[in-house]
Design an enzyme around this catalytic site. Structure first.
Site, PDB file in Angstrom:
ATOM      1  N   ARG A  46       5.333  36.722  61.583  1.00  0.00           N
ATOM      2  CA  ARG A  46       5.304  37.890  60.683  1.00  0.00           C
ATOM      3  C   ARG A  46       6.724  38.198  60.214  1.00  0.00           C
ATOM      4  O   ARG A  46       6.966  38.515  59.068  1.00  0.00           O
ATOM      5  CB  ARG A  46       4.666  39.107  61.373  1.00  0.00           C
ATOM      6  CG  ARG A  46       4.822  40.394  60.573  1.00  0.00           C
ATOM      7  CD  ARG A  46       3.760  41.457  60.842  1.00  0.00           C
ATOM      8  NE  ARG A  46       3.366  41.586  62.232  1.00  0.00           N
ATOM      9  CZ  ARG A  46       4.138  42.074  63.218  1.00  0.00           C
ATOM     10  NH1 ARG A  46       5.351  42.518  62.965  1.00  0.00           N
ATOM     11  NH2 ARG A  46       3.686  42.132  64.451  1.00  0.00           N
ATOM     12  N   TYR A  98      -0.354  46.449  34.308  1.00  0.00           N
ATOM     13  CA  TYR A  98      -1.441  45.852  35.069  1.00  0.00           C
ATOM     14  C   TYR A  98      -2.254  46.959  35.746  1.00  0.00           C
ATOM     15  O   TYR A  98      -1.684  47.832  36.415  1.00  0.00           O
ATOM     16  CB  TYR A  98      -0.845  44.893  36.108  1.00  0.00           C
ATOM     17  CG  TYR A  98      -1.886  44.248  36.974  1.00  0.00           C
ATOM     18  CD1 TYR A  98      -2.763  43.314  36.443  1.00  0.00           C
ATOM     19  CD2 TYR A  98      -2.012  44.589  38.314  1.00  0.00           C
ATOM     20  CE1 TYR A  98      -3.732  42.722  37.232  1.00  0.00           C
ATOM     21  CE2 TYR A  98      -2.973  43.999  39.115  1.00  0.00           C
ATOM     22  CZ  TYR A  98      -3.828  43.071  38.564  1.00  0.00           C
ATOM     23  OH  TYR A  98      -4.782  42.498  39.341  1.00  0.00           O
ATOM     24  N   ASP A 171       8.509  43.725  36.759  1.00  0.00           N
ATOM     25  CA  ASP A 171       7.406  42.787  37.016  1.00  0.00           C
ATOM     26  C   ASP A 171       7.498  41.685  35.959  1.00  0.00           C
ATOM     27  O   ASP A 171       7.246  41.915  34.783  1.00  0.00           O
ATOM     28  CB  ASP A 171       6.065  43.541  36.933  1.00  0.00           C
ATOM     29  CG  ASP A 171       4.860  42.647  37.246  1.00  0.00           C
ATOM     30  OD1 ASP A 171       4.962  41.417  37.058  1.00  0.00           O
ATOM     31  OD2 ASP A 171       3.815  43.182  37.666  1.00  0.00           O
ATOM     32  N   LYS A 196      -0.338  33.894  39.672  1.00  0.00           N
ATOM     33  CA  LYS A 196      -0.464  33.512  38.270  1.00  0.00           C
ATOM     34  C   LYS A 196       0.323  32.218  37.995  1.00  0.00           C
ATOM     35  O   LYS A 196       0.037  31.227  38.601  1.00  0.00           O
ATOM     36  CB  LYS A 196      -0.018  34.684  37.400  1.00  0.00           C
ATOM     37  CG  LYS A 196      -0.586  36.050  37.870  1.00  0.00           C
ATOM     38  CD  LYS A 196      -2.106  36.135  37.777  1.00  0.00           C
ATOM     39  CE  LYS A 196      -2.681  37.336  38.502  1.00  0.00           C
ATOM     40  NZ  LYS A 196      -2.155  38.634  38.107  1.00  0.00           N
TER      41      LYS A 196
HETATM   42  C1  LIG Z   1      -2.093  39.942  38.741  1.00  0.00           C
HETATM   43  C2  LIG Z   1      -0.956  40.815  38.504  1.00  0.00           C
HETATM   44  C3  LIG Z   1      -0.484  41.667  39.520  1.00  0.00           C
HETATM   45  C4  LIG Z   1      -1.150  41.740  40.882  1.00  0.00           C
HETATM   46  O1  LIG Z   1      -1.006  40.571  41.610  1.00  0.00           O
HETATM   47  P1  LIG Z   1      -2.087  40.024  42.683  1.00  0.00           P
HETATM   48  O2  LIG Z   1      -1.506  38.734  43.101  1.00  0.00           O
HETATM   49  O3  LIG Z   1      -3.392  39.912  41.960  1.00  0.00           O
HETATM   50  O4  LIG Z   1      -2.155  41.030  43.773  1.00  0.00           O
HETATM   51  C5  LIG Z   1       0.622  42.446  39.243  1.00  0.00           C
HETATM   52  N1  LIG Z   1       1.228  42.421  38.041  1.00  0.00           N
HETATM   53  C6  LIG Z   1       0.795  41.632  37.048  1.00  0.00           C
HETATM   54  C7  LIG Z   1       1.503  41.642  35.742  1.00  0.00           C
HETATM   55  C8  LIG Z   1      -0.315  40.817  37.236  1.00  0.00           C
HETATM   56  O5  LIG Z   1      -0.759  40.035  36.242  1.00  0.00           O
END
Ligand SMILES: *Cc1c(COP(=O)(O)O)cnc(C)c1O
Length: 378
Positions: A46, A98, A171, A196
């Site tokens: 962890r 998001y 982000d 992604k």
């Molecule tokens: C999918 C996504 C998230 C969340 O990520 P997860 O891996 O699904 O928890 C956050 N920000 C953006 C821009 C996303 O496309």
């Protein structure tokens, strides 16, 4: 070393004992200590795991950060970053973001006495004004917003964040460090849903938080160890493997996206098209200054919500699913699938209507994608 070299050799040269070129997957929860007061550098997974550490160090290098933490999902990474703030703190955040991030802010952050001020992150004046609110401690934006693909002026926002001494969190999921490195534009923390493009195959969930300073990196690592939402060793390896082909994949994603955007821009059934790779898009020039690529996400409006239903039912190459950034092209209905938690007035104001569809353009032959769209838009 050039970014592409770092990526191609992600996880290599890390096992002098065997010379393994691919980073071994260390499926061990605990690590044996040579003696009291001695350690191999690892004690419990962890806290730290060799495979995860190889991934974290690679990402940190790619971003030009001081350290990175790999989480079990993008939301877990954002959750850990939110825990850097204290009750009473306010954050200025992008309104067109998001849906899961919005839900975390509203349903988790608010009960913890955090406050969120929503603004159009592409409107630098609006951000500047919001930052004057007392007790603002953070600024959170998506470089490219989801689903409307508006572009935030990171350089200007970075300067504002510095002037107001707030933490600037970006982000960068839609662009990845291959195209855009937010820390070069003033970000303190870069966040990724590695689910992604970084993962790129629609086969795993992961999140990353990269910090600009050692102090911030340590705080995030402390939260990660305390709360425990770590990425497992196997998934860390999958991600290292994916990183090796990231530049190649992105090139093809973007090539296909531009072809599809050009096709859609000339189509009579399309009302509004958002793709910053088109010179006519309002964000085109700004993104060109920030990023080496324009991404492979696009959204568009059709005439009616009834048309949406028929498109989602009849696509044959696109898959109707709610994710992005993988080999397979996906079509998403943001209103229902990803942004249901955003209140109706905000949705209407920002243009997230019941006629809006979002495409994640994959790695197929672009002709097949365009033919599929031509057929369903008839
Ligand atoms: C999918 C996504 C998230 C969340 O990520 P997860 O891996 O699904 O928890 C956050 N920000 C953006 C821009 C996303 O496309």
């Amino acid at each position: 070393m050039h970014l592409h070299t770092l990526l191609a050799q992600a996880g290599s040269r890390r096992d002098p004992k065997t010379g393994a070129i691919s980073m071994p997957i260390h499926l061990s929860s605990a690590f044996q200590h040579p003696a009291l007061g001695q350690s191999t550098g690892f004690d419990y997974s962890r806290t730290s795991n060799p495979t995860r550490q190889a991934l974290e160090q690679t990402l940190s290098k790619l971003e030009g950060g001081a350290g990175a933490s790999a989480f079990s999902s993008g939301m877990a990474a954002l959750d850990a970053v939110l825990r850097l703030f204290s009750p009473g703190d306010k954050l200025v955040v992008t309104e067109d973001l998001y849906g899961g991030s919005f839900r975390l802010f509203e349903k988790f952050g608010r009960p913890q006495q955090l406050d969120f001020i929503y603004v159009d992150g592409s409107d630098t004046e609006a951000v500047a004004k919001a930052l004057q609110t007392p007790k603002v401690k953070g600024l959170f934006v998506e470089v490219l917003t989801n689903p409307l693909l508006k572009v935030a002026d990171l350089d200007a926002l970075g300067e504002l964040a510095r002037a107001h001494e707030v933490l600037f969190i970006v982000d960068n999921t839609f662009l990845t460090p291959v195209w855009c490195r937010p820390m070069e534009h003033g970000a303190d923390i870069t966040l990724y849903s590695a689910t992604k493009y970084l993962g790129g195959h629609h086969d795993m969930l992961a999140g990353l938080a990269v910090a600009r300073t050692g102090d911030l990196a340590e705080k995030i690592a402390f939260i990660q160890n305390a709360a425990g939402a770590v990425l497992g060793a196997f998934d860390s390896w999958l991600l290292l493997r994916s990183l090796k082909t990231l530049p190649l994949r992105l090139k093809k994603h973007e090539e296909n996206a531009l072809a599809v955007a050009n096709f859609l821009s000339g189509h009579a059934g399309i009302k509004k098209l958002c793709y910053p790779g088109l010179p006519s898009d309002p964000g085109h020039q700004r993104l060109g200054r920030l990023s080496l690529g324009y991404g492979a996400m696009l959204s568009f409006e059709v005439e009616s919500s009834a048309k949406v239903e028929s498109i989602l039912k009849s696509v044959k190459v696109f898959l109707f699913a709610e994710s992005l950034g993988g080999a397979e092209s996906l079509v998403t209905y943001p209103l229902i699938q990803t942004h249901a938690d955003i209140d109706p007035q905000t949705r209407e104001r920002i243009g997230l209507t019941d006629r809006l569809l979002r495409l994640s353009i994959g790695l197929e032959d672009a002709t097949d994608l365009m033919e599929d769209l031509a057929e369903v838009l008839k």
